[in-house]
Scaffold this motif. Sequence first.
Motif, PDB file in Angstrom:
ATOM      1  N   THR A  47     -15.173  38.296  12.536  1.00 58.43           N
ATOM      2  CA  THR A  47     -14.371  39.513  12.431  1.00 58.43           C
ATOM      3  C   THR A  47     -12.897  39.158  12.484  1.00 58.43           C
ATOM      4  N   ALA A  48     -12.090  39.872  11.704  1.00 61.05           N
ATOM      5  CA  ALA A  48     -10.636  39.710  11.730  1.00 61.05           C
ATOM      6  C   ALA A  48      -9.998  41.080  11.892  1.00 61.05           C
ATOM      7  N   VAL A  49      -8.984  41.151  12.749  1.00 61.70           N
ATOM      8  CA  VAL A  49      -8.195  42.367  12.911  1.00 61.70           C
ATOM      9  C   VAL A  49      -6.858  42.166  12.199  1.00 61.70           C
ATOM     10  N   ILE A  50      -6.506  43.098  11.331  1.00 60.37           N
ATOM     11  CA  ILE A  50      -5.247  43.060  10.585  1.00 60.37           C
ATOM     12  C   ILE A  50      -4.315  44.104  11.192  1.00 60.37           C
ATOM     13  N   ILE A  51      -3.197  43.665  11.747  1.00 59.61           N
ATOM     14  CA  ILE A  51      -2.223  44.568  12.365  1.00 59.61           C
ATOM     15  C   ILE A  51      -0.975  44.545  11.491  1.00 59.61           C
ATOM     16  N   GLU A  52      -0.818  45.567  10.672  1.00 58.85           N
ATOM     17  CA  GLU A  52       0.230  45.566   9.633  1.00 58.85           C
ATOM     18  C   GLU A  52       0.538  47.003   9.241  1.00 58.85           C
ATOM     19  N   ASP A  53       1.824  47.372   9.244  1.00 52.21           N
ATOM     20  CA  ASP A  53       2.185  48.756   8.934  1.00 52.21           C
ATOM     21  C   ASP A  53       2.379  49.007   7.445  1.00 52.21           C
ATOM     22  N   ASP A  54       2.446  47.969   6.628  1.00 51.78           N
ATOM     23  CA  ASP A  54       2.611  48.120   5.188  1.00 51.78           C
ATOM     24  C   ASP A  54       1.231  48.163   4.529  1.00 51.78           C
ATOM     25  N   ALA A  55       0.898  49.296   3.892  1.00 51.68           N
ATOM     26  CA  ALA A  55      -0.434  49.486   3.327  1.00 51.68           C
ATOM     27  C   ALA A  55      -0.752  48.466   2.237  1.00 51.68           C
ATOM     28  N   GLU A  56       0.248  48.113   1.428  1.00 52.75           N
ATOM     29  CA  GLU A  56       0.004  47.157   0.343  1.00 52.75           C
ATOM     30  C   GLU A  56      -0.321  45.780   0.905  1.00 52.75           C
ATOM     31  N   ILE A  57       0.420  45.362   1.936  1.00 49.43           N
ATOM     32  CA  ILE A  57       0.149  44.053   2.543  1.00 49.43           C
ATOM     33  C   ILE A  57      -1.197  44.075   3.256  1.00 49.43           C
ATOM     34  N   ARG A  58      -1.536  45.206   3.896  1.00 46.15           N
ATOM     35  CA  ARG A  58      -2.860  45.323   4.523  1.00 46.15           C
ATOM     36  C   ARG A  58      -3.954  45.093   3.495  1.00 46.15           C
ATOM     37  N   HIS A  59      -3.758  45.659   2.314  1.00 47.34           N
ATOM     38  CA  HIS A  59      -4.754  45.504   1.251  1.00 47.34           C
ATOM     39  C   HIS A  59      -4.894  44.039   0.842  1.00 47.34           C
ATOM     40  N   ILE A  60      -3.763  43.342   0.692  1.00 46.93           N
ATOM     41  CA  ILE A  60      -3.797  41.924   0.310  1.00 46.93           C
ATOM     42  C   ILE A  60      -4.498  41.104   1.396  1.00 46.93           C
ATOM     43  N   LEU A  61      -4.137  41.357   2.655  1.00 50.79           N
ATOM     44  CA  LEU A  61      -4.755  40.626   3.758  1.00 50.79           C
ATOM     45  C   LEU A  61      -6.255  40.871   3.807  1.00 50.79           C
ATOM     46  N   THR A  62      -6.652  42.113   3.578  1.00 47.06           N
ATOM     47  CA  THR A  62      -8.076  42.436   3.587  1.00 47.06           C
ATOM     48  C   THR A  62      -8.818  41.654   2.509  1.00 47.06           C
ATOM     49  N   GLU A  63      -8.257  41.609   1.298  1.00 47.59           N
ATOM     50  CA  GLU A  63      -8.912  40.882   0.207  1.00 47.59           C
ATOM     51  C   GLU A  63      -9.038  39.394   0.525  1.00 47.59           C
ATOM     52  N   VAL A  64      -7.953  38.797   1.051  1.00 46.49           N
ATOM     53  CA  VAL A  64      -7.973  37.367   1.342  1.00 46.49           C
ATOM     54  C   VAL A  64      -8.994  37.052   2.432  1.00 46.49           C
ATOM     55  N   LEU A  65      -8.987  37.831   3.502  1.00 44.15           N
ATOM     56  CA  LEU A  65      -9.870  37.540   4.627  1.00 44.15           C
ATOM     57  C   LEU A  65     -11.338  37.833   4.300  1.00 44.15           C
ATOM     58  N   GLU A  66     -11.573  38.886   3.511  1.00 43.32           N
ATOM     59  CA  GLU A  66     -12.957  39.156   3.122  1.00 43.32           C
ATOM     60  C   GLU A  66     -13.489  38.074   2.187  1.00 43.32           C
TER      61      GLU A  66
ATOM     62  N   ALA B  41      -6.805  37.306  14.245  1.00 41.12           N
ATOM     63  CA  ALA B  41      -5.963  38.493  14.117  1.00 41.12           C
ATOM     64  C   ALA B  41      -4.680  38.106  13.399  1.00 41.12           C
ATOM     65  N   THR B  42      -4.273  38.906  12.414  1.00 44.70           N
ATOM     66  CA  THR B  42      -2.955  38.738  11.808  1.00 44.70           C
ATOM     67  C   THR B  42      -2.056  39.831  12.366  1.00 44.70           C
ATOM     68  N   VAL B  43      -0.855  39.456  12.746  1.00 42.96           N
ATOM     69  CA  VAL B  43       0.035  40.380  13.442  1.00 42.96           C
ATOM     70  C   VAL B  43       1.394  40.392  12.748  1.00 42.96           C
ATOM     71  N   ASP B  44       1.784  41.548  12.241  1.00 41.46           N
ATOM     72  CA  ASP B  44       3.115  41.715  11.662  1.00 41.46           C
ATOM     73  C   ASP B  44       4.145  41.784  12.788  1.00 41.46           C
ATOM     74  N   VAL B  45       5.341  41.312  12.546  1.00 45.65           N
ATOM     75  CA  VAL B  45       6.370  41.324  13.585  1.00 45.65           C
ATOM     76  C   VAL B  45       7.019  42.700  13.701  1.00 45.65           C
ATOM     77  N   ASN B  46       7.512  43.237  12.598  1.00 44.95           N
ATOM     78  CA  ASN B  46       8.236  44.514  12.634  1.00 44.95           C
ATOM     79  C   ASN B  46       7.286  45.673  12.387  1.00 44.95           C
ATOM     80  N   MET B  47       6.989  46.398  13.458  1.00 44.15           N
ATOM     81  CA  MET B  47       6.062  47.533  13.363  1.00 44.15           C
ATOM     82  C   MET B  47       6.567  48.669  14.242  1.00 44.15           C
ATOM     83  N   PRO B  48       6.142  49.888  13.954  1.00 42.63           N
ATOM     84  CA  PRO B  48       6.488  51.006  14.837  1.00 42.63           C
ATOM     85  C   PRO B  48       5.757  50.885  16.174  1.00 42.63           C
TER      86      PRO B  48
END
Length: 296
Positions: free
Chosen positions: A10-29, A56-63
């Motif tokens: 399992t991988a947790v993607i922590i990212e506020d940008d929807a487009e980057i979340r999508h890319i990360l999801t594709e790569v990790l899957e 877990a992937t963690v973005d630095v700048n997030m709300p």
Amino acid sequence: MSTPVDELKTAVIIEDDAEIRHILTEVLESAGFSTISVGNGIDGVRAVLTYQPLLATVDVNMPGIDGFEAARRIRAAQSDTYIIMLTGLNDEADVVAGLGAGADDYLLKPFRPRELRARVEALLRRTRGDTTVPVSVTSAPPQALTESSFPAARPTTSAPAASTDATAAALPAASAAVHADDASAADGWMAHRDLLLHAENRLVTIDGEDLDLTRTEFDLLATLLESKRRVRSKADLTLVLRGESYVTSYFVGDADKRAVEAHMTNLRRKLGDNPTSPRYIETVRGVGYRLTSELA
């Protein structure tokens, strides 16, 4: 029926940008992970504590809370998930801050998907001390989860393994019996002065007291203990952390060497080691690191 191995990846993607979340999801899957994607740090920490992911992937700048604070909270809960920090900040201080918060690796944005895949594979080649499940990065992924699919975090956080008390009770005897010149006789323990490390059980003690190290800090310390007085360069240690210690064709840049420096700074702080008058690890200027002499 037993649970398939891949369902445990399992991988947790922590990212506020929807487009980057999508890319990360594709790569990790594509690497065989089931993914949980969240858009802020607070939900990300909660997802990590709930699912105890391998990565877990963690973005630095997030709300809410930034990636540094998210990583600190994950480590404070004693989660040993691999953390890859994703950041658009390429200043050395930001890289050091990310590694100091508990990240195992970092990747600058914009990143290439193949580079992310390579970083993940390098992390998975490293020893994972709390599981005997083999890791594969080539199998088909299980069905992905979305950020709305995970429950509220459990009220309790993870605790040290139940065997810790028994191990700690046995340490005084082991500590008394182990010396630097006969560490190989101590049933898997490596020793340097009052420092003991058991590679298979992922345990470190100083004068009988357990030491809490990140996976990267542990691997660095184990490498230096194995090497004794032989100097290990920053480039050499970078390849060890990537699981490529016997490969000489991989590029090691200045950023990689700074990452080793940051991890070594954190390791020394936890050891209580003063770089100007070290007890355990000394710097060989312009070359790298090695253990100090056994003599006080």
